[in-house]
Design a protein around this motif. Sequence first.
Motif, PDB file in Angstrom:
ATOM      1  N   PHE D  30       0.833  -1.205   0.000  1.00 15.56           N
ATOM      2  CA  PHE D  30       0.000   0.000   0.000  1.00 15.56           C
ATOM      3  C   PHE D  30       0.868   1.256   0.000  1.00 15.56           C
ATOM      4  N   LEU D  31       1.873   1.256   0.871  1.00 13.96           N
ATOM      5  CA  LEU D  31       2.767   2.412   0.988  1.00 13.96           C
ATOM      6  C   LEU D  31       3.414   2.718  -0.356  1.00 13.96           C
ATOM      7  N   LEU D  32       3.918   1.659  -1.032  1.00 12.62           N
ATOM      8  CA  LEU D  32       4.545   1.792  -2.344  1.00 12.62           C
ATOM      9  C   LEU D  32       3.633   2.534  -3.310  1.00 12.62           C
ATOM     10  N   TRP D  33       2.371   2.105  -3.389  1.00  8.91           N
ATOM     11  CA  TRP D  33       1.436   2.717  -4.328  1.00  8.91           C
ATOM     12  C   TRP D  33       1.068   4.133  -3.918  1.00  8.91           C
ATOM     13  N   PHE D  34       0.878   4.349  -2.599  1.00  6.20           N
ATOM     14  CA  PHE D  34       0.566   5.696  -2.113  1.00  6.20           C
ATOM     15  C   PHE D  34       1.689   6.670  -2.475  1.00  6.20           C
ATOM     16  N   ILE D  35       2.933   6.221  -2.302  1.00  8.67           N
ATOM     17  CA  ILE D  35       4.066   7.099  -2.621  1.00  8.67           C
ATOM     18  C   ILE D  35       4.063   7.433  -4.113  1.00  8.67           C
ATOM     19  N   LEU D  36       3.935   6.385  -4.937  1.00 14.17           N
ATOM     20  CA  LEU D  36       3.974   6.605  -6.389  1.00 14.17           C
ATOM     21  C   LEU D  36       2.848   7.527  -6.852  1.00 14.17           C
ATOM     22  N   ILE D  37       1.618   7.274  -6.347  1.00  9.74           N
ATOM     23  CA  ILE D  37       0.485   8.088  -6.782  1.00  9.74           C
ATOM     24  C   ILE D  37       0.640   9.527  -6.293  1.00  9.74           C
ATOM     25  N   SER D  38       1.115   9.700  -5.052  1.00 13.46           N
ATOM     26  CA  SER D  38       1.249  11.072  -4.535  1.00 13.46           C
ATOM     27  C   SER D  38       2.285  11.857  -5.334  1.00 13.46           C
ATOM     28  N   ILE D  39       3.340  11.172  -5.815  1.00 13.92           N
ATOM     29  CA  ILE D  39       4.335  11.853  -6.645  1.00 13.92           C
ATOM     30  C   ILE D  39       3.725  12.219  -8.002  1.00 13.92           C
ATOM     31  N   LEU D  40       2.957  11.266  -8.557  1.00 15.85           N
ATOM     32  CA  LEU D  40       2.304  11.516  -9.843  1.00 15.85           C
ATOM     33  C   LEU D  40       1.371  12.726  -9.738  1.00 15.85           C
ATOM     34  N   VAL D  41       0.627  12.820  -8.630  1.00 13.08           N
ATOM     35  CA  VAL D  41      -0.294  13.935  -8.414  1.00 13.08           C
ATOM     36  C   VAL D  41       0.466  15.265  -8.438  1.00 13.08           C
ATOM     37  N   VAL D  42       1.603  15.296  -7.721  1.00 15.79           N
ATOM     38  CA  VAL D  42       2.383  16.534  -7.658  1.00 15.79           C
ATOM     39  C   VAL D  42       2.901  16.915  -9.046  1.00 15.79           C
ATOM     40  N   CYS D  43       3.379  15.901  -9.796  1.00 15.23           N
ATOM     41  CA  CYS D  43       3.908  16.173 -11.135  1.00 15.23           C
ATOM     42  C   CYS D  43       2.810  16.729 -12.038  1.00 15.23           C
ATOM     43  N   LEU D  44       1.642  16.066 -12.029  1.00 18.52           N
ATOM     44  CA  LEU D  44       0.546  16.517 -12.879  1.00 18.52           C
ATOM     45  C   LEU D  44       0.078  17.906 -12.480  1.00 18.52           C
TER      46      LEU D  44
END
Lengths: 254, 254, 254, 254
Positions: D30-44
Amino acid sequence: MAINRNSLRGKLFIIIFGANTKRGRLFDVFLLWFILISILVVCLESVPKIRDQYESVFFYLETFFTIIFTVEYFLRIYSHPKPLKYLLSFYGIIDLLSIIPYYLTYFSPASHYLITIRILRLLRVFRILKLSSFVHHAQVLKSALASSLQKITVFMLFIVALVLIIGTIMYVVEGEENGFTSIPQSIYWAIVTITTVGYGDLTPQTSLGQVISSIVMIMGYAIIAVPTGIVTVEMSRSQPPVASKVDQAECLSC
Amino acid sequence: MAINRNSLRGKLFIIIFGANTKRGRLFDVFLLWFILISILVVCLESVPKIRDQYESVFFYLETFFTIIFTVEYFLRIYSHPKPLKYLLSFYGIIDLLSIIPYYLTYFSPASHYLITIRILRLLRVFRILKLSSFVHHAQVLKSALASSLQKITVFMLFIVALVLIIGTIMYVVEGEENGFTSIPQSIYWAIVTITTVGYGDLTPQTSLGQVISSIVMIMGYAIIAVPTGIVTVEMSRSQPPVASKVDQAECLSC
Amino acid sequence: MAINRNSLRGKLFIIIFGANTKRGRLFDVFLLWFILISILVVCLESVPKIRDQYESVFFYLETFFTIIFTVEYFLRIYSHPKPLKYLLSFYGIIDLLSIIPYYLTYFSPASHYLITIRILRLLRVFRILKLSSFVHHAQVLKSALASSLQKITVFMLFIVALVLIIGTIMYVVEGEENGFTSIPQSIYWAIVTITTVGYGDLTPQTSLGQVISSIVMIMGYAIIAVPTGIVTVEMSRSQPPVASKVDQAECLSC
Amino acid sequence: MAINRNSLRGKLFIIIFGANTKRGRLFDVFLLWFILISILVVCLESVPKIRDQYESVFFYLETFFTIIFTVEYFLRIYSHPKPLKYLLSFYGIIDLLSIIPYYLTYFSPASHYLITIRILRLLRVFRILKLSSFVHHAQVLKSALASSLQKITVFMLFIVALVLIIGTIMYVVEGEENGFTSIPQSIYWAIVTITTVGYGDLTPQTSLGQVISSIVMIMGYAIIAVPTGIVTVEMSRSQPPVASKVDQAECLSC
């Protein structure tokens, strides 16, 4: 030739050229910082905005550091048992070159920026302060490079010939209307291209020019492998010398 | 086939092709300087400012050097025991190519700059003058490159295929409105990018194009390791031949 | 499963998939030239000037080659003992992909340029024609790259993380007014910089940005050494397989 | 110090810091996916077009992820047997740095983009999830780089000195009218050139400047061989450690 440790010259020599006494080490640490700060001052002075604001401060700081280094230079000549040997040594010349630009300012204003050559003085400081692991690794690198120097020279001569021919061809192909205004200019382009720097200030405009450029770039791709191969092979050959050997070879007289 | 050392042809042969006599060496040293100066003249002549000022000087100098080299060329044919062998040898062709461009000037003015191919004549001078350590290192480099040639060719074919596919994709993605006006143009871009030259005359404008470019660049980063690896491995394998062996193999007839 | 050498399917199979008979080899040589010419046609067609002049010629040529390749594709399916296995094999997919773009032209005009994927079909031709020394060297390169793949993947993940962080910092430092309009854009810049491509379409404008860029570039200088090191070490480890082994492993069914 | 496996703190510790239990592994995925998605959100979010359209969505998503990571951070402090040790550990600092930027948004709006530092949190996830072959290769790379670090540092100091001197010379030669407005600016140019990045935002305009640049580029060509040589030699020296050794050294407390 023998150093009289009780005379003024002898004491000065031990402080200035040596790093075994507490005073000698302190002298070198001060020197290290003076060199770094004087370089920083020159760099900052060259920035137009900063220069306009603190012009006089920079002038005084530069004068201060140059006086310090000039005094140090004469003390080195005075205290060295063989002044002429020092004057003509590598470090003696560097020491001189790092104070001359200041005095040349009266003739050519831009020249005083060449003061940054002072950074070469750090070589001595590193050596004197016996940063032995650094010196050791520098020795390994140096010997590997020295033994590959001849191979690299042959390679460089080959590059020079290649670049001359490519430059001429591109000058003929592209011509002056596309920015290749002369053969030296085209050679400059060829060097920019084959080293993969690729500024883009000169680029081929004709189809034939682009085809030739493509071949040059792919050649450059293969060619860049050669110096790397040379250095890697020499490095893996050169047995790392024992660190203690480097430490023993301390030379007070340089 | 046997050289008659007392006849005019025999004497000329020893002077022109050999470097064992005093005169022969002197001849080669003169040749070396003539080649270098004639190349320098051509380079300087191509610079518009200098050409405008000294146009006639350059013309006379070039004519002078070309006459010298033409006379030398015919003397080589005359004095060589097997003229045809010389004419068709590598050096014979280079010698011819380095005088032809001058005479072609009447048909195509720009062509006389190709005179710079004369630099290849230095190859013989180096060889004749027995700059043995240079020749030796050149041999080592040459044999290492020769043995890695096939691997590098395979690698290059791979690069060509890769560059073709990347170029097509970018042509479709970016399109003519972003400067990717044709597939050959896009292939040129792909080569500029994958070799890390990066002129910047063509750059991706669309988001998708930038993503693809990023992948291409990171691939190029890994790909550049391949030729380096090939050459390094071959170099470390190739035992350096003994220098004396190279010296023995002197060939008067080339 | 067993191939009946006298049936039509069997004869076709030997000609199309094999290269041991005279006809089979002739078929492959024809294929090689058809592939190369069809790619050349597509490349030339994309050049605006040439396309405008010979539009119909290109259309007929492309149609001709695509019909040839489509017929060949169906003959391959028909003659193969296990059609499904062929359809799903690497080469079966490539064969399909190299004819599909033509038919997609009706939906998306630009897509037919993707026909250049046909170049991958050459892989089979090389293999079938037993250009053994090429195949051999390709095998050596492939195995060295395969064994270094994991290390390079780790390295690439590291690069991706590094590039993300550098991109963010530069986005915050430079801001949208200097061309760093978004984090993805800044990441693109970071990749262009760290791979030493350096287009120059985005460059740091602020002093702080230039300092950070300088650090990134010097890091990139050291980082580029890593994949080279990996590949070189793997290459020197991998014992070159004996050439004859590669020749034995001929696979008629692929 | 001993972990009471039945207390709430003990259970939490095993889930959050460990990966041996089913729940612990689930937590990490879960942590792995949360980190990846939160980074994607910031980039977008940083892309102007997307930001304008979904501004509130991004705000809520960022707030959501930051609350999750903040809660996780406090749970880590609560459950760790030695909270202070965790707080001051490498991962403790990364965890803190990856939530702070969000709260700093009130003071400096751009700062919340620095949230991308969260990508470093993946280091722990990789480690915990025992992606052993990745960790293993990372170890090999790390040890090779570590042992070549000193040599590379010496090399870097040399580059810094070289770049300073080249920058000064070019500042004096080209001058402010050609874009070399200060020594720091010229040093930036020297770094761009010697690392073969070559943006082309600053290029030599004078003939002398182009000659010096050419020498710098060819030097850079040879110099780039040095770090490659260093890393390659260290890599071939470092015997790859046995994979199982890495697996044993699992550290629950980090």
